[in-house]
Design an enzyme around this catalytic site. Structure first.
Site, PDB file in Angstrom:
ATOM      1  N   LYS A 164       0.732 -32.091 -54.950  1.00  0.00           N
ATOM      2  CA  LYS A 164       1.497 -30.900 -55.201  1.00  0.00           C
ATOM      3  C   LYS A 164       1.349 -30.281 -56.497  1.00  0.00           C
ATOM      4  O   LYS A 164       2.016 -29.616 -57.056  1.00  0.00           O
ATOM      5  CB  LYS A 164       3.103 -31.439 -55.313  1.00  0.00           C
ATOM      6  N   CYS A 165       0.085 -30.758 -57.038  1.00  0.00           N
ATOM      7  CA  CYS A 165      -0.147 -30.173 -58.319  1.00  0.00           C
ATOM      8  C   CYS A 165      -0.880 -28.885 -58.196  1.00  0.00           C
ATOM      9  O   CYS A 165      -1.630 -28.387 -57.112  1.00  0.00           O
ATOM     10  CB  CYS A 165      -1.287 -31.094 -59.052  1.00  0.00           C
ATOM     11  N   GLY A 166      -0.685 -28.006 -59.102  1.00  0.00           N
ATOM     12  CA  GLY A 166      -1.404 -26.624 -59.374  1.00  0.00           C
ATOM     13  C   GLY A 166      -3.026 -26.740 -59.128  1.00  0.00           C
ATOM     14  O   GLY A 166      -3.646 -25.727 -58.698  1.00  0.00           O
TER      15      GLY A 166
END
Length: 159
Positions: free
Chosen positions: A35-37
């Site tokens: 869920k990280c950029g």
């Protein structure tokens, strides 16, 4: 003096895997977060893996939720997400910590060998470590460093 080959890690299926099985391989070890950029880097990591796996290059993904809880608690959700969204086929491992008292021993070793700018701490998701065919941790890459930008380093060590 420890070597990368002295470490055993836990796969996503909760099986033990000795890194000794990867002697003479070039390895790229990455702490990941779905869920990280920076998650689109999964695509670049997969592309490198597919392109060079026949030359004994392997990418290892180690999910980590230490940075703003950007990883699923359930490893099955993590692996499904990576496969469905980025086509990941390289090995993914059990969720780990990369900093603090519960640091995965492999990552403690990697940080000792390549401390980086934060005196051994990992700053964020998608920090990458490149290990040569002799098991030496030769380079550490910042989270913003894209997989595509390290391809030349991989080629230089493979050929």
């Amino acid at each position: 003096m420890p070597s990368i080959y002295d470490y055993t890690v836990q796969t996503a299926n909760k099986e033990s895997l000795s890194l000794e099985n990867y002697k003479n391989h070039l390895m790229l070890i990455v702490n990941t977060a779905s869920k990280c950029g920076f998650a689109p880097q999964f695509e670049g990591l997969e592309n490198l893996y597919k392109k060079y796996k026949d030359d004994d290059f392997i990418v290892f993904g180690f999910p980590c939720g230490q940075f703003q809880h950007q990883e699923y608690d359930d490893i099955k959700k993590t692996t499904e997400y990576c496969q469905l969204n980025y086509g990941v086929t390289f090995p993914m491992f059990a969720k780990i910590d990369v900093n603090g008292p519960s640091t995965e021993p492999l990552f403690a070793y990697l940080k000792e060998e390549q401390p980086g700018l934060l005196n051994g701490k990992i700053k964020w998701n998608f920090t990458k470590f490149l290990i040569d065919r002799q098991g030496n941790v030769v380079k550490r890459y910042a989270p913003r460093t894209t997989p595509e930008s390290i391809e030349q380093d991989i080629k230089d060590l493979l050929y």
